[in-house]
Write a protein that holds these residues in place. Sequence first.
Motif, mmCIF file in Angstrom:
data_model
loop_
_atom_site.group_PDB
_atom_site.id
_atom_site.type_symbol
_atom_site.label_atom_id
_atom_site.label_comp_id
_atom_site.label_asym_id
_atom_site.label_seq_id
_atom_site.Cartn_x
_atom_site.Cartn_y
_atom_site.Cartn_z
ATOM 1 N N PRO A 167 0.837 -1.213 0.000
ATOM 2 C CA PRO A 167 0.000 0.000 0.000
ATOM 3 C C PRO A 167 0.870 1.261 0.000
ATOM 4 O O PRO A 167 1.994 1.273 0.489
ATOM 5 N N GLY A 168 0.299 2.354 -0.550
ATOM 6 C CA GLY A 168 0.958 3.640 -0.539
ATOM 7 C C GLY A 168 2.048 3.796 -1.578
ATOM 8 O O GLY A 168 2.838 4.741 -1.487
ATOM 9 N N LEU A 169 2.182 2.906 -2.559
ATOM 10 C CA LEU A 169 3.204 2.994 -3.599
ATOM 11 C C LEU A 169 2.551 3.191 -4.951
ATOM 12 O O LEU A 169 1.418 2.738 -5.197
ATOM 13 N N SER A 170 3.233 3.879 -5.816
ATOM 14 C CA SER A 170 2.740 4.025 -7.181
ATOM 15 C C SER A 170 2.901 2.713 -7.940
ATOM 16 O O SER A 170 3.497 1.744 -7.440
ATOM 17 N N ALA A 171 2.392 2.685 -9.128
ATOM 18 C CA ALA A 171 2.442 1.439 -9.916
ATOM 19 C C ALA A 171 3.874 1.054 -10.250
ATOM 20 O O ALA A 171 4.273 -0.121 -10.137
ATOM 21 N N SER A 172 4.689 2.064 -10.646
ATOM 22 C CA SER A 172 6.085 1.750 -10.989
ATOM 23 C C SER A 172 6.883 1.345 -9.753
ATOM 24 O O SER A 172 7.678 0.393 -9.794
ATOM 25 N N ASP A 173 6.649 2.024 -8.617
ATOM 26 C CA ASP A 173 7.372 1.644 -7.393
ATOM 27 C C ASP A 173 6.957 0.270 -6.903
ATOM 28 O O ASP A 173 7.785 -0.525 -6.419
ATOM 29 N N ALA A 174 5.664 -0.044 -7.020
ATOM 30 C CA ALA A 174 5.197 -1.358 -6.593
ATOM 31 C C ALA A 174 5.804 -2.452 -7.462
ATOM 32 O O ALA A 174 6.226 -3.510 -6.963
ATOM 33 N N ARG A 175 5.880 -2.187 -8.785
ATOM 34 C CA ARG A 175 6.487 -3.181 -9.669
ATOM 35 C C ARG A 175 7.986 -3.342 -9.364
ATOM 36 O O ARG A 175 8.522 -4.454 -9.364
ATOM 37 N N THR A 176 8.665 -2.238 -9.084
ATOM 38 C CA THR A 176 10.088 -2.317 -8.729
ATOM 39 C C THR A 176 10.288 -3.096 -7.437
ATOM 40 O O THR A 176 11.210 -3.918 -7.317
ATOM 41 N N ALA A 177 9.429 -2.868 -6.447
ATOM 42 C CA ALA A 177 9.531 -3.605 -5.184
ATOM 43 C C ALA A 177 9.288 -5.089 -5.396
ATOM 44 O O ALA A 177 9.983 -5.949 -4.827
ATOM 45 N N GLY A 178 8.295 -5.423 -6.251
ATOM 46 C CA GLY A 178 8.022 -6.835 -6.514
ATOM 47 C C GLY A 178 9.194 -7.514 -7.217
ATOM 48 O O GLY A 178 9.590 -8.633 -6.870
ATOM 49 N N ILE A 179 9.756 -6.829 -8.235
ATOM 50 C CA ILE A 179 10.905 -7.410 -8.939
ATOM 51 C C ILE A 179 12.098 -7.559 -7.996
ATOM 52 O O ILE A 179 12.825 -8.565 -8.037
ATOM 53 N N GLY A 180 12.323 -6.570 -7.122
ATOM 54 C CA GLY A 180 13.443 -6.660 -6.187
ATOM 55 C C GLY A 180 13.287 -7.806 -5.212
ATOM 56 O O GLY A 180 14.244 -8.546 -4.948
ATOM 57 N N LEU A 181 12.056 -7.984 -4.684
ATOM 58 C CA LEU A 181 11.841 -9.106 -3.754
ATOM 59 C C LEU A 181 11.984 -10.451 -4.466
ATOM 60 O O LEU A 181 12.548 -11.400 -3.910
ATOM 61 N N ALA A 182 11.490 -10.555 -5.690
ATOM 62 C CA ALA A 182 11.631 -11.814 -6.421
ATOM 63 C C ALA A 182 13.103 -12.096 -6.746
ATOM 64 O O ALA A 182 13.572 -13.233 -6.636
#
Length: 433
Positions: A167-182
Motif C-alpha cells: 500500500p501507498g506505492l505508485s504502480a512503478s514503485d510497486a512493480r520495482t519492489a516486486g521485482i526486487g523481492l523476487a
Amino acid sequence: MSTYSEDRRADRAADAEQRRIDRAAADERRAERERVADERAARLREQERAERDRTRRARAAARAVRRAARGEALTAGNVYRKGTLALVTASALGSLPAQVLHFVAISPTLLPLPLAIEGAAWVMAAGVAYADERGLPVWVRWLLRSLVVAAAGFAASINYTYGTHLPGLSASDARTAGIGLAAVTLLGPLLFEVRQWVTTLSVKTGSAEDKAMRRHDRKRRRQHRSIALVADRLVSAAPFGALSFEDAFARAWEIETGTDEPGMTPMLHLRAARSVAALAAAQRPAEPARHRSGGWLRRRRPITLPAAESVDTSSNRSTADLGESAPRPVVLPAPVVVDVVKAIEAPRVRAVAAESPRPRRATGRVPAAARSKRPIRTADQLLDEARKATKGWPAADLTAEAIRKAVHTSPAKARVLRDTLRAERSAAPAKAA
C-alpha cells in the motif's frame, strides 16, 4: 720521666694505628655494601631489560600471528566463500519477511508455510553440495537442483505478488519492489549453487603441481601407449593397492624394451655405442700415407667397434646382406681358427636374418621368371676373395669390419675370415722357420 713519656707516646701511636685500622675496615665494609648494592641494582636492571625484551618479542609474535591470520582470512578463496555466505544470508533475510507477512495476512495459521518453502530451497541446495562431495550420480544432483528451482521460484512469485500490492506505492514503485523481492529470493540459491560449482571445479583442478602431473601422465600415455597398456594390465592383475602405476610402468618398460632404464630403448643404446665408437675413432691420430704424386695425405682408417660393442648393425651392412623381414636375434658360432696345412673346411654357420633377400617396395608382384637370383658364395670362395683383397694389408688392419666391406659379406662370416687370415699369417713365419 722519660719512660712515662715514651709509654704515652706509644699508647697514642697504638690508638692512632687502631683508629686507622678501624677506619680502613669501615671503608672496606662500606665499599662492600656499595658493591653489593650495585650488583643488585645491575641484576634488577638486567631482569627488567630481559622482561621488556620478552614482552616486545611476545607482542611482535602476536602481531605476526594476527597478520598471518588476516592474510589467510583475506585470500581470494576465503573472501569468495565467506562473501557468498554473507550474500546468501542477506538474501534469506530479505525474502523471508515478505513471505511471512504475505501468509500471515491471509491467516496466522499459515505461518509455517514460508519457513517450509524457504527451508526446502536451502536444504535442497545443501543436498547438491553433499552429492558433489560424495560423488553421487549426475541425475541425483540435477534432481536436487530442479527441486531448488521449484521452491525458489514459488517463493519468488509470492514475493513479487506481495511487492506489487504494497500500500501507498505508485504502480512503478510497486512493480520495482516486486521485482526486487523476487530477485533477492532467487539470488541466494543461485549464488550458493555457483559457489558449490566453483568449489567442485577447484577441487578437481588442484594445484599447479597436480596440473603438471596430469599433463605428464597424458603425454606419457600418448607417447607410450603399448607400455601404458601393459602397466594397466599389471595393476589390474595385482591386488588392490599392492602395485602402484609407477612401479607397473617401470616393469612394463623393462618387459617391452629389455632395459630397466626408463626412456632408453635398444635402438638408443645402439646409437650411443655408435657415437662412442665414432668419437674414439675421430680422436685417434691418423697414420700418414704417401700419395702417388709424391705428396703426403692422411689415410682414414675404417671405424671399428670394440669387442664389447661389435654388434650386428643393419646400417653398416652391405646391400646384399641387409635383411629387414626377420628382426629376430642372431645366434653366431664361435670364431674358427683354420690351420693352413690342412684343407680348409667351410664352417657351419646357422641361417641368420642377414641371409634373407632384401624386401622390395610395393610396386607390384614380380614374376618368378624375371627375378634375378643372387649367387651364393661358398666358404672357400669367400676365403680366396679375402686373401686377394687383404694381400697387402698390415696385420693391424685385419678387422672384421674392414674385411666385411672389402668382400661384401655378413659380419659373422667376416669375423670367421678375420680369424682364419690372422691364423694363416701367424703360422707362416713358423712354417718358414
